[in-house]
Design an enzyme around this catalytic site. Structure first.
Site, PDB file in Angstrom:
ATOM      1  N   HIS A 168      -9.804 -96.645  -4.923  1.00 18.99           N
ATOM      2  CA  HIS A 168      -9.616 -95.202  -4.778  1.00 18.99           C
ATOM      3  C   HIS A 168     -10.143 -94.777  -3.410  1.00 18.99           C
ATOM      4  O   HIS A 168     -11.099 -95.376  -2.891  1.00 18.99           O
ATOM      5  CB  HIS A 168     -10.385 -94.424  -5.852  1.00 18.99           C
ATOM      6  CG  HIS A 168      -9.679 -94.309  -7.163  1.00 18.99           C
ATOM      7  ND1 HIS A 168     -10.342 -94.312  -8.368  1.00 18.99           N
ATOM      8  CD2 HIS A 168      -8.367 -94.163  -7.469  1.00 18.99           C
ATOM      9  CE1 HIS A 168      -9.477 -94.191  -9.364  1.00 18.99           C
ATOM     10  NE2 HIS A 168      -8.272 -94.096  -8.840  1.00 18.99           N
ATOM     11  N   CYS A 264     -17.403 -90.310  -8.147  1.00 22.92           N
ATOM     12  CA  CYS A 264     -16.503 -90.562  -9.274  1.00 22.92           C
ATOM     13  C   CYS A 264     -16.909 -89.772 -10.512  1.00 22.92           C
ATOM     14  O   CYS A 264     -16.066 -89.412 -11.340  1.00 22.92           O
ATOM     15  CB  CYS A 264     -16.485 -92.052  -9.617  1.00 22.92           C
ATOM     16  SG  CYS A 264     -15.661 -93.090  -8.391  1.00 22.92           S
TER      17      CYS A 264
END
Length: 703
Positions: A168, A264
């Site tokens: 990511h 996150c």
């Protein structure tokens, strides 16, 4: 406390590592401590509450990664683009995040179901609100970026991730307040790094080392001058404090087991909108069609891999599989690229594979004038070895003088438009040159599995009966040589001095004498050492019969050069009788043309050596015209030059003891190329032996 900033988090009540969808999860299934995870999450939660408002979404049993709220969606103002998870293990989270957003008054936009986008994990707003950084490569698709630009009315800059550990964008990239950027350059391709450097000033870029990157130092929560992270090295903390940030470390090792850390575990849900910023996206899409034996030749795999490796993405729109083994297949593929520059590179490579536009999308090639002799427009299309056609005024025109690494010039003649490949120095002011990649196609032979699997042969390599494999290639080459000779065709040899050093001179001489060679291309050295061997019995001072160096032998080649220079040419040396055998002798006696291209290292040189590089290239090109086969014998420099001048369809046999040289010479995409990794003297010996089995003695018609 800055009360206007809000974050969304999810308590880790059901957190665990239940599956593997990223490299960090491997080996960690059910090895996370729930109690320690709760303790670490609470540590982050309490720190964040001191600096912002934190909202909570209710945890749900069976969805352990719901705790990573960064992937809920992407928020800007009152709008949110809901995530579309790539992996089924997380797709069940979408309804819960959607419910929360709608319940809190956000306008929710949803992407098509088959278009992955994983929220603020792969889309990070510049903290000044100027643009959106959007990642792609592992989880989110490039084709989602135009939707983000449209729905959020913001400029989108696409960054390609290339290290699977950083799957990511937020694992390796963190925009900070006041225009600073914390990032790990090794996670991005060269185009993305260049884009970052163009948008962020050097003094604002904080590039971290791998040691910090693997501790998820970039997976940081930034609240004005506060940065909250799992762990940072002393050097990184010093860099951050040096530009005004306060570093707060809080351990999040239990979440690293699932591939996440501070960023996150949070989603910023108050992202202000700048009224002067509006949508702008550089992503381009184009649909191409490719036909052939797509599966058994591996062509479709090569095309799709090429798209991804060059920085693009694809969607196969249609695939029509051939019904029988000999039938061809066809595919229509949507190609997307982060910029026009990358799209040009991708399409150029796909054109080489035979890709074409759909008929309804065909457009004329773009032309720009040559302003200065010998200088092409900046964006000129670089030609390849493959037969090429260009579309001018709605008509496809075949390109003449096909070769590698040239420009395609368009000129008006009494017989109509002429398209031809030209090397840059031959371009003339006023000519039109093809630029960009529109209106260009190549005509490729259909390639089968068998052809792909017989590309390269290695002598004494791993595998069973490798020697026999080389003999099989020799049999094929001998058969082709015989066929071409008997049909009155043309074979060109480009050879280096190693042919002489390895004892291959006598075999090459025989090929010339018996009519198998119609032109010889090389450098000063092959002629010098061939004549040295035949005048003095040595090659580079080594006795060719005993294999030992001769005292004073290092001077032999200079004496030979001096002798030939005294006579004025190699031909006159043959006529005078001082050259009585060898490669150059056979060329002269059998009237086989040869070109010796000079270089800066040449001794002498011989009077026949062409020291004008441009003239040497022109003479090489002249003798390559009409060639049906080229034997490249242990001369990388001259062979590469020959390869660049040779169009597809000419059979090339590349022989060298160095595998890297063979690969470089034979891997030009031509299915007619064969690479042979072996001693060139041995190869020529085997070749003449095989020819003995195929043919009766040949009597020269000359002399």
């Amino acid at each position: 406390m800055t009360s206007r900033i809000r974050f969304l988090m999810c308590p880790p009540d059901h957190y665990d590592v239940d599956y593997v969808i990223n490299p960090w999860m491997e080996g960690n299934i059910h090895k996370s401590s729930r109690d320690r995870a709760v303790e670490q999450w609470q540590g982050l939660y309490q720190i964040l509450k001191e600096h912002a408002i934190v909202d909570l979404v209710t945890p749900q049993k069976g969805w352990p990664d719901l705790v990573f709220t960064a992937n809920a969606g992407l928020v800007l103002g009152d709008n949110v683009v809901l995530s579309r998870f790539l992996h089924k293990e997380r797709q069940g989270e979408e309804p819960y995040f959607k419910e929360w957003f709608e319940g809190n008054g956000y306008t929710v936009y949803e992407l098509p179901k088959d278009l992955p986008f994983e929220g603020a994990g792969d889309a990070l707003l510049d903290r000044e609100g100027r643009w959106l950084w959007a990642g792609y490569g592992f989880r989110s698709e490039l084709d989602s970026h135009p939707y983000l630009a449209k729905w959020l009315d913001i400029e989108v800059l696409s960054l390609r991730l290339i290290d699977e550990r950083f799957y990511h964008l937020d694992t390796c990239f963190c925009p900070l307040a006041n225009g600073y950027l914390l990032y790990y350059p090794g996670a991005f391709d060269s185009y993305s790094n260049r884009l970052i450097e163009m948008r962020v000033a050097p003094e604002k870029r904080i590039a971290i080392a791998e040691a910090d990157a693997v501790n998820f130092a970039c997976n940081t929560v930034n609240v004005e001058s506060i940065v909250i992270m799992n762990k940072a090295s002393d050097a990184l903390k010093q860099s951050l404090t040096g530009v005004g940030f306060q570093v707060l470390e809080t351990p999040l090792t239990e979440f690293l087991k699932a591939g996440g850390a501070a960023k996150c575990l949070t989603l910023r849900v108050t992202e202000p909108v700048r009224d002067e910023v509006h949508a702008n996206v550089y992503v381009e899409s184009r649909i191409i069609r490719i036909e052939g034996h797509l599966l058994d030749s591996g062509l479709i795999n090569r095309a799709l891999d090429m798209i991804v490796d060059t920085g693009g993405s694809f969607q196969v729109l249609n695939f029509n599989l051939g019904e029988q083994r000999q039938s061809t297949s066809a595919a229509e593929v949507k190609v997307s690229a982060p910029s026009h520059e990358v799209m040009e590179e991708i399409i150029s490579l796909l054109i080489d594979l035979g890709a074409v536009d759909l008929p309804q999308d065909e457009r004329d090639a773009k032309l720009e004038p040559v302003i200065q002799d010998g200088v092409a427009p900046d964006d000129f299309y670089v030609s390849t070895i493959y037969p090429t056609e260009v579309r001018i005024n709605g008509q496809w025109i075949k390109v003449e003088n096909q070769r590698m690494d040239g420009a395609i010039a368009i000129t008006q003649t009494p017989n109509g438009l002429l398209a031809q490949c030209k090397i840059l120095r031959d371009l003339k002011a006023g000519e039109q040159v093809i630029v960009d990649v529109l209106g260009i196609r190549t005509i490729r032979k259909t390639e089968s599995r068998e052809q792909r699997n017989t590309q390269e042969f290695s002598f004494m390599s791993g595998g069973v009966s490798s020697e026999r494999r080389v003999e099989l290639v020799v049999e094929q080459v001998a058969w082709e040589l015989r066929k071409i000779r008997d049909a009155g065709g043309k074979v060109v040899v480009t050879a280096g001095p190693v042919v002489i050093h390895t004892g291959g001179g006598e075999h090459l001489s025989r090929l010339i004498r018996e009519g198998y060679v119609q032109a010889l291309l090389g450098g000063n050295a092959i002629a010098v050492h061939d004549i040295e061997q035949n005048m003095m019995g040595t090659s580079l001072g080594v006795d060719m019969k005993r294999g030992v160096a001769v005292r004073g032998g290092h001077r032999h080649h200079l004496k030979v050069i001096n002798t030939i220079r005294r006579h004025g040419s190699i031909a006159k040396g043959v006529e005078s009788g001082i050259i009585r055998s060898g490669v150059m002798y056979e060329c002269v006696r059998n009237q086989i043309p040869f070109v010796l291209a000079g270089s800066i290292r040449d001794d002498g040189p011989l009077p026949d050596t062409q020291m004008d590089l441009i003239k040497a290239q022109e003479e090489y090109a002249k003798h390559l015209e009409g060639a049906e086969m080229i034997l490249m014998l242990s001369s990388m420099l001259h062979s590469i030059g020959v390869g660049n001048m040779t169009p597809a369809g000419v059979k090339m046999v590349c022989v060298d003891i160095n595998p890297a040289v063979v690969t470089k010479l034979s891997d030009r995409g031509s299915i007619e190329s064969v690479g042979v990794v072996t001693d060139v003297g041995l190869f020529l010996s085997l070749l003449t032996q095989q020819l003995d089995k195929l043919t009766s003695p040949y009597v020269s018609k000359v002399g």
